[in-house]
Scaffold this motif. Sequence first.
Motif, PDB file in Angstrom:
ATOM      1  N   CYS C 113       0.864  -1.179   0.000  1.00  0.00           N
ATOM      2  CA  CYS C 113       0.000   0.000   0.000  1.00  0.00           C
ATOM      3  C   CYS C 113       0.899   1.226   0.000  1.00  0.00           C
ATOM      4  O   CYS C 113       1.853   1.275   0.737  1.00  0.00           O
ATOM      5  CB  CYS C 113      -0.857   0.044   1.260  1.00  0.00           C
ATOM      6  SG  CYS C 113      -2.319  -0.991   1.167  1.00  0.00           S
ATOM      7  N   PRO C 114       0.576   2.212  -0.815  1.00  0.00           N
ATOM      8  CA  PRO C 114       1.427   3.405  -0.806  1.00  0.00           C
ATOM      9  C   PRO C 114       1.473   3.982   0.591  1.00  0.00           C
ATOM     10  O   PRO C 114       0.514   3.907   1.331  1.00  0.00           O
ATOM     11  CB  PRO C 114       0.721   4.354  -1.773  1.00  0.00           C
ATOM     12  CG  PRO C 114      -0.622   3.782  -2.013  1.00  0.00           C
ATOM     13  CD  PRO C 114      -0.562   2.343  -1.691  1.00  0.00           C
ATOM     14  N   SER C 115       2.619   4.554   0.902  1.00  0.00           N
ATOM     15  CA  SER C 115       2.873   4.983   2.264  1.00  0.00           C
ATOM     16  C   SER C 115       1.831   5.927   2.815  1.00  0.00           C
ATOM     17  O   SER C 115       1.622   7.008   2.322  1.00  0.00           O
ATOM     18  CB  SER C 115       4.231   5.689   2.319  1.00  0.00           C
ATOM     19  OG  SER C 115       5.231   4.751   2.096  1.00  0.00           O
ATOM     20  N   LYS C 116       1.184   5.445   3.910  1.00  0.00           N
ATOM     21  CA  LYS C 116       0.302   6.379   4.610  1.00  0.00           C
ATOM     22  C   LYS C 116       1.118   7.202   5.572  1.00  0.00           C
ATOM     23  O   LYS C 116       0.832   8.328   5.858  1.00  0.00           O
ATOM     24  CB  LYS C 116      -0.727   5.589   5.424  1.00  0.00           C
ATOM     25  CG  LYS C 116      -1.868   5.080   4.594  1.00  0.00           C
ATOM     26  CD  LYS C 116      -3.027   4.683   5.469  1.00  0.00           C
ATOM     27  CE  LYS C 116      -2.700   3.503   6.347  1.00  0.00           C
ATOM     28  NZ  LYS C 116      -3.651   3.380   7.449  1.00  0.00           N
ATOM     29  N   TYR C 117       2.108   6.528   6.137  1.00  0.00           N
ATOM     30  CA  TYR C 117       2.846   7.166   7.219  1.00  0.00           C
ATOM     31  C   TYR C 117       4.221   7.636   6.783  1.00  0.00           C
ATOM     32  O   TYR C 117       5.134   7.689   7.562  1.00  0.00           O
ATOM     33  CB  TYR C 117       2.997   6.179   8.388  1.00  0.00           C
ATOM     34  CG  TYR C 117       1.686   5.824   9.032  1.00  0.00           C
ATOM     35  CD1 TYR C 117       1.448   4.551   9.495  1.00  0.00           C
ATOM     36  CD2 TYR C 117       0.673   6.759   9.173  1.00  0.00           C
ATOM     37  CE1 TYR C 117       0.256   4.208  10.092  1.00  0.00           C
ATOM     38  CE2 TYR C 117      -0.523   6.430   9.765  1.00  0.00           C
ATOM     39  CZ  TYR C 117      -0.725   5.148  10.229  1.00  0.00           C
ATOM     40  OH  TYR C 117      -1.902   4.806  10.824  1.00  0.00           O
ATOM     41  N   SER C 118       4.389   7.885   5.498  1.00  0.00           N
ATOM     42  CA  SER C 118       5.725   8.267   5.054  1.00  0.00           C
ATOM     43  C   SER C 118       6.057   9.657   5.560  1.00  0.00           C
ATOM     44  O   SER C 118       5.179  10.490   5.746  1.00  0.00           O
ATOM     45  CB  SER C 118       5.789   8.244   3.534  1.00  0.00           C
ATOM     46  OG  SER C 118       4.898   9.217   3.015  1.00  0.00           O
ATOM     47  N   PRO C 119       7.341   9.928   5.752  1.00  0.00           N
ATOM     48  CA  PRO C 119       7.746  11.269   6.172  1.00  0.00           C
ATOM     49  C   PRO C 119       7.514  12.271   5.053  1.00  0.00           C
ATOM     50  O   PRO C 119       7.316  11.903   3.916  1.00  0.00           O
ATOM     51  CB  PRO C 119       9.246  11.110   6.479  1.00  0.00           C
ATOM     52  CG  PRO C 119       9.654   9.881   5.790  1.00  0.00           C
ATOM     53  CD  PRO C 119       8.468   9.009   5.656  1.00  0.00           C
ATOM     54  N   ALA C 120       7.569  13.525   5.386  1.00  0.00           N
ATOM     55  CA  ALA C 120       7.143  14.592   4.472  1.00  0.00           C
ATOM     56  C   ALA C 120       7.796  14.540   3.106  1.00  0.00           C
ATOM     57  O   ALA C 120       7.182  14.869   2.105  1.00  0.00           O
ATOM     58  CB  ALA C 120       7.393  15.948   5.126  1.00  0.00           C
ATOM     59  N   LYS C 122       8.300  12.282   1.080  1.00  0.00           N
ATOM     60  CA  LYS C 122       7.738  11.421   0.048  1.00  0.00           C
ATOM     61  C   LYS C 122       6.343  11.853  -0.347  1.00  0.00           C
ATOM     62  O   LYS C 122       5.573  11.092  -0.867  1.00  0.00           O
ATOM     63  CB  LYS C 122       7.678   9.958   0.559  1.00  0.00           C
ATOM     64  CG  LYS C 122       9.009   9.341   0.745  1.00  0.00           C
ATOM     65  CD  LYS C 122       9.471   8.789  -0.583  1.00  0.00           C
ATOM     66  CE  LYS C 122      10.020   7.408  -0.507  1.00  0.00           C
ATOM     67  NZ  LYS C 122       9.202   6.442  -1.222  1.00  0.00           N
ATOM     68  N   ALA C 123       6.004  13.088  -0.096  1.00  0.00           N
ATOM     69  CA  ALA C 123       4.639  13.567  -0.325  1.00  0.00           C
ATOM     70  C   ALA C 123       4.113  13.250  -1.715  1.00  0.00           C
ATOM     71  O   ALA C 123       2.941  12.993  -1.898  1.00  0.00           O
ATOM     72  CB  ALA C 123       4.575  15.070  -0.087  1.00  0.00           C
ATOM     73  N   GLY C 126       1.683  10.212  -2.442  1.00  0.00           N
ATOM     74  CA  GLY C 126       0.303  10.213  -1.936  1.00  0.00           C
ATOM     75  C   GLY C 126       0.013   8.988  -1.114  1.00  0.00           C
ATOM     76  O   GLY C 126      -0.789   8.172  -1.478  1.00  0.00           O
TER      77      GLY C 126
END
Lengths: 664, 111, 126
Positions: C113-120, C122-123, C126
């Motif tokens: 799943c694309p990062s929900k909790y990625s750091p800023a 990797k905005a 999405g």
Amino acid sequence: MSELGRAALLVTLGLSVYALVAGVAAARLGRRRLALSAQNALLAAFVSTAVASAVLLAALLRHDFSFTYVARTTSEALPTAYTISAFWGGQEGSLLLWLLVLTGFGAAAVRLNRSWARDLVVWVVPVFAAVAVFFAFLVVAVASPFATQPAPADGVGMTPSLQNPYMLAHPPLLYLGYVGLTVPFAFALGALLSGRTDERWLVATRRWTLVAWTALGVGQLLGAHWAYVEVGWGGYYAWDPVENAALMPWLAATAFLHSVMIQEKRGMLRIWNVLLVFLAFSLSLFGTFLTRSGVVNSIHAFTQSSIGPWFLAFIAVTVAVSVAVLLRRLPLLRSRARLESPLSREAAFLYNNLLLLALCLAILWGVVYPLLSEAVRGEAVVLGRSYYDFFLRAFGLPLLLLMGIGPLIAWRRASLASLATTFRWPTAFALATGAVLLALGAGSSLPGLVAYTFSAFVAATIVLEFARGTAARKALGATSWPGAFFSLIARNRRRYGGYVVHAAIVLLAVGIAGSSAFDSVGEATLRPGETLEVGRYALTYRSLDERQTANATELRALLSVRRGGRDLGTLEAGKNAYTVEQQVSNEVGIRSDRLTGEDLFVIAEQIDPDGTVTFRVFVKPLVNLIWLAGLVFVLGSLIALWPDAREQRRLAERASSLGLTTSR
Amino acid sequence: MLAALLAAACVLLVALPFLKEPSPASDSLHELDEAERRRLERLEARDRALAALKELEFDHRTGTISDEDYRTLVGPLRREVAAALQALQADAGSPADGTAGEGRPSGGRTS
Amino acid sequence: MIALSVAAVLAVFLLYTSIAGGGNASVSPSELRGRSDPVQLAGLVVGPVTGDAHGGGLRFRLRDIGEKSGVTVPVRYTGSVPDLFKVGRHIVVDGRLRNGVFVAEPGSMITKCPSKYSPAQKAGTG
């Protein structure tokens, strides 16, 4: 506005630190007003966290993209409901939610128990405060939801797969569960720190634990349902580390709920109970850590973030402190009561605990194995489905059987003769059911057959208990059979609520056995007019439809379904292509048979430009029992949770005879 | 300024106990002393024994426990209840069922 | 007694995982060179993506996650393709290297799943 948010969180951090320091001082020096002040600090921390949460929520609703978090998780076009769910959709927001629930639960639990368990509460406050300090520190210094940027024209938006009603309920329920387990933990550690050996910490936290456990269970079932209908690979649980992250504390909490009953009735297993609650809380922290640190390969994997090491450190500290305090107070916890017989209810509960714990540890081992093997052998070995399935059967099936035995076996000592009489009918029923199922072809899967047979046994014992109890109440003078039934439940809420929960687990077991051991699958590439047969179903591909919606192009293959010659209507399966997000999602077609609980599950694997479609079709018997089990589970918990006036009165009497309910 | 208001309100809440009672008669936290702790344990033992007896009666009436098992188990349980009640009576000379608080010593624990 | 049973249970796990070895090593494309045993390959999808997963096989390349350039491995995949599969996605697939091409176990692909909790930083994803 973001300055208000940041300031509010800073205030929370300060209050938590104060509550910790003042709480410890008040407890050690025995200062009443300081203790009250620390309690108030916990309440104030909730208020300031609520203010910060309101700021974030307001920013989300106004689409204020100067908040980096808002820009990263929402967009102008996002429906309001999902904009709200974006609060917990990202790292920083979810940590804020953790903190909000934590301070809220902490303040409430302390407030409700402050008069009758004053000497206990004085130590509970600093424990809550310590956990709050950690999370407040995270949202202030490491992952702040209030970072700002020059506002872009529009936000990035939310992944389509997260835009569904499940996103509104699944994470908050899990959080209620995870954070809820902090309450029994804080009271247990507080009890140890205070040197108290009485059961007040158990009584105070019983309902909190039950609520947290129920929320965690329902949250997981929702997640499974989400995976089943939305992700649509044909299954509902993949033994993914993040799924396991919620299962492990739930299993530990289940063990705790049972062994607590033994401590209540016999005063035994005190050390064990404390260890269990420590384990449940540590696993809950570990689960929170797993879902966001990217440490383990997972379908939910999130990139490496800086949060990980902090969490690990906190978990290590928590475990170290808890164990140290336990060791120091060990002499106080030793109980005089002993296990009198391996054939007794205490023993049955103990076996139940061992099995639950064994399953929990097996899952934990499976989750950390890649990390361990990488550290030891230099390469990460991932354990597959077969590992988990093996242990689920090895421990789960005996657990199922025990669920039927436990409630009917006597406390202290049960003679073999009495066992034979008690279990005569349920055993006969189970064996008969097994024989019938075998004749019907269930022998194709031995574990499945065993699961069915054991479930029949447990179901029989539950029905028997309700029947006998109702009969006894009627004999005691109840006016009618329904009256007897309801008064039976009303007067023994925990016991019969527990039976209802057991019934839910039986449904769950049958549903899982049916849909995984006795399912069928078929795959074919069809042109319009062609038919695929799976099980007793015949599906004929009729046509392909293309529709345009606001944000996607929807392709749907229409199939007509027949079973055993009877026409069952049509079913659609296909894909959605989202224009903005440039993503494709599977939209499966499910036909649920209301009578048998069976699902016909159709995936349109591949749609070719010439209209040829590759279908993958599952027939999943009894799968809907799993979802029904969720409802029954909630019902059972509600019954067990329901306040009992008689019990309250007894506790109030006990407290007043000790002068513990004087005001302030 | 909103932040300052919030901070002020929180500080007020925290200081409240000290503001409400600038000079109290006693600031010591009510801790259960030895006698009270023992009494609490004995109350819990009594309640536990009573509940076990009640459950045995119920199980026997519903037929879960056979007559024979009942006869074996009821004796020791009744003795346990009697012992718990006796211990409580010996304790602060209060009525056997522990209701109300009369006869309880009250020195040195004002809150 | 409790301690003994816990120890026994743990021993069972250790035994099971070392003997039955239900797992495959998880490697990245750069670590794949020369290995011919069944492994789990984790990497980033690199285009072009050609072929048909339900026909002769879907073909694409995988490279190490987190590196701008470097070793890529050609992959041939048959079976169900998860929704989220696309170029740039982080996927995991079981199989083995044969004649320079990683031949995947049918249906073994898992996309993350694309990062929900990625750091800023990797905005963009999405």
